[in-house]
Design an enzyme around this catalytic site. Structure first.
Site, PDB file in Angstrom:
ATOM      1  CB  SER A   1      18.289   3.147 -14.053  1.00 48.73           C
ATOM      2  OG  SER A   1      17.833   4.474 -13.869  1.00 48.73           O
TER       3      SER A   1
ATOM      4  CE  LYS B   1      23.433  14.262 -12.755  1.00 47.08           C
ATOM      5  NZ  LYS B   1      23.990  13.318 -13.710  1.00 47.08           N
ATOM      6  CG  ASP B   2      21.453  12.580 -17.187  1.00 47.77           C
ATOM      7  OD1 ASP B   2      22.593  12.956 -16.861  1.00 47.77           O
ATOM      8  OD2 ASP B   2      20.860  11.652 -16.618  1.00 47.77           O
TER       9      ASP B   2
ATOM     10  CB  THR C   1      34.093   9.909 -10.241  1.00 49.99           C
ATOM     11  OG1 THR C   1      33.132  10.752 -10.902  1.00 49.99           O
ATOM     12  CG2 THR C   1      35.487  10.363 -10.660  1.00 49.99           C
TER      13      THR C   1
ATOM     14  CB  SER D   1      31.759  13.055 -13.306  1.00 44.76           C
ATOM     15  OG  SER D   1      31.919  14.454 -13.368  1.00 44.76           O
TER      16      SER D   1
ATOM     17  NE  ARG E   1      30.754  18.163 -11.629  1.00 41.43           N
ATOM     18  CZ  ARG E   1      30.264  17.587 -10.538  1.00 41.43           C
ATOM     19  NH1 ARG E   1      30.810  17.816  -9.351  1.00 41.43           N
ATOM     20  NH2 ARG E   1      29.252  16.751 -10.603  1.00 41.43           N
ATOM     21  NE  ARG E   2      29.840  13.758  -9.190  1.00 38.84           N
ATOM     22  CZ  ARG E   2      28.747  13.072  -9.472  1.00 38.84           C
ATOM     23  NH1 ARG E   2      28.816  11.913 -10.113  1.00 38.84           N
ATOM     24  NH2 ARG E   2      27.547  13.539  -9.118  1.00 38.84           N
TER      25      ARG E   2
ATOM     26  NE  ARG F   1      28.385   4.778 -17.482  1.00 32.25           N
ATOM     27  CZ  ARG F   1      27.857   4.493 -18.672  1.00 32.25           C
ATOM     28  NH1 ARG F   1      28.598   4.457 -19.744  1.00 32.25           N
ATOM     29  NH2 ARG F   1      26.569   4.223 -18.768  1.00 32.25           N
ATOM     30  N   GLY F   2      28.034   2.347 -14.155  1.00 33.42           N
ATOM     31  CA  GLY F   2      27.113   1.442 -13.488  1.00 33.42           C
ATOM     32  C   GLY F   2      26.106   2.196 -12.650  1.00 33.42           C
ATOM     33  CG  ASN F   3      22.969  -0.091 -10.763  1.00 32.86           C
ATOM     34  OD1 ASN F   3      23.732  -0.264  -9.820  1.00 32.86           O
ATOM     35  ND2 ASN F   3      22.271  -1.082 -11.303  1.00 32.86           N
ATOM     36  CB  VAL F   4      23.066   4.328  -7.186  1.00 32.59           C
ATOM     37  CG1 VAL F   4      23.378   4.563  -5.713  1.00 32.59           C
ATOM     38  CG2 VAL F   4      22.890   5.665  -7.904  1.00 32.59           C
TER      39      VAL F   4
ATOM     40  NE  ARG G   1      28.165   4.980 -11.296  1.00 26.43           N
ATOM     41  CZ  ARG G   1      28.414   6.064 -12.029  1.00 26.43           C
ATOM     42  NH1 ARG G   1      29.002   7.099 -11.489  1.00 26.43           N
ATOM     43  NH2 ARG G   1      28.070   6.110 -13.291  1.00 26.43           N
TER      44      ARG G   1
ATOM     45  CB  CYS H   1      29.534  14.729 -22.092  1.00 24.15           C
ATOM     46  SG  CYS H   1      30.370  13.646 -23.272  1.00 24.15           S
TER      47      CYS H   1
END
Length: 303
Positions: free
Chosen positions: A11, A73-74, A117, A119, A121-122, A139-142, A145, A233
């Site tokens: 990525s 974090k991953d 999001t 997540s 948590r978010r 989902r998906g790359n930056v 998104r 997760c």
């Protein structure tokens, strides 16, 4: 002597992170795609955060590469047999960022705004702050998104997304941020903003020079809270740790999935006064959260 081989996911963000580390180590970059990169399924269905690390770790153990770089974090919190974290470089910004259309902040988004999001948590944090929001799984790359913010297609269009400041800045996309969410009211994922440079056990000297002690202690303390809560997760758990003048502060927070309730525990000690300050503080925080009923709010205990 042959060049050091540094393994990474393919990525854009993983490559940006890894190339920066490779340059410091004088290593060549070797791309290894993971199942997480190929699939658009929710992260929990793929097996959790560790799915991104699995292929890299196989390559490392099979000596196809010598060093790998992960977003700390991953990584699963349990140590991986035969491998070791050789270094945690100086940590980047640990905050989350709101990237919204028309310069909106979280408080000024219109009622019912669609915010994306992936997540839990978010999601919980968004609903705790703004119960009126329509939180959309993403989902998906930056770039994918960000591309949905203000998109022309009404089915895909979002009013905002929440992403990590560190990732955006590593990709040169800091200009997309309309608000940086402060860690006090909006703590983030354990070890967010930190990288983990992993080697085979016994070969940590390959990358040890990159280790930043304060960053490592803070990231490990946050991950220690997660581990002691046995949070998977899908659990909306956040943690923040930092060192200041010899004292370490650790805070953990557990949310109900719908944001309707939350619990926080915070502890501190002088690092020099404890044999294992990371473990001691993480245990104190986790014990208090569990005693206060955190397992009734979120899927803990390995659930």
């Amino acid at each position: 002597m042959s060049a050091l081989r540094l393994g990474t996911r393919g990525s854009a963000l993983a490559l940006a992170q890894s190339r920066a580390i490779a340059e410091r180590l004088g290593a060549e970059v070797v791309v290894n795609e993971s199942e997480g990169d190929r699939s658009s399924a929710p992260l929990a269905e793929l097996g959790g955060t560790g799915v991104f690390a699995a292929a890299l770790r196989v390559a490392l153990l099979e000596e196809e590469v010598d060093v790998v770089v992960h977003s700390f974090k991953d990584l699963p919190t349990a140590p991986h047999p035969g491998l070791a974290i050789a270094a945690v470089p100086a940590r980047a910004d640990a905050r989350d960022a709101l990237c919204a259309r028309d310069g909106f902040t979280l408080d000024t988004l219109p009622e019912g705004a669609r915010v994306g999001t992936g997540s839990p948590r978010r999601r919980a944090q968004l609903l705790a702050r703004r119960p009126d929001l329509d939180v959309v799984d993403l989902r998906g790359n930056v770039d994918t998104r960000l591309g949905r913010v203000g998109a022309d297609d009404p089915e895909r269009a979002l009013d905002a997304v929440v992403l990590a400041v560190a990732g955006l800045e590593r990709l040169g996309r800091g200009d997309a941020i309309t608000e940086r969410l402060e860690l006090g009211p909006w703590p983030t994922a354990p070890a967010q903003g930190a990288l983990a440079v992993e080697t085979r056990a016994g070969e940590t000297k390959l990358a040890a020079k990159l280790d930043h002690r304060a960053s490592r202690l803070a990231a490990e303390a946050e991950r220690g809270v997660l581990a002691r809560l046995e949070a998977g997760c899908s659990a909306p758990v956040a943690a923040t740790a930092f060192l200041d003048d010899g004292m370490m502060f650790v805070s953990g927070r557990v949310y109900a999935a719908d944001g309707s309730a939350q619990l926080t525990a915070s502890h501190a000690l002088y690092v020099a006064d404890a044999k294992d300050p990371v473990g001691e503080l993480a245990q104190r925080v986790a014990d208090e959260l569990l005693a206060d009923g955190a397992a009734d709010l979120a899927p803990l205990g390995g659930a």
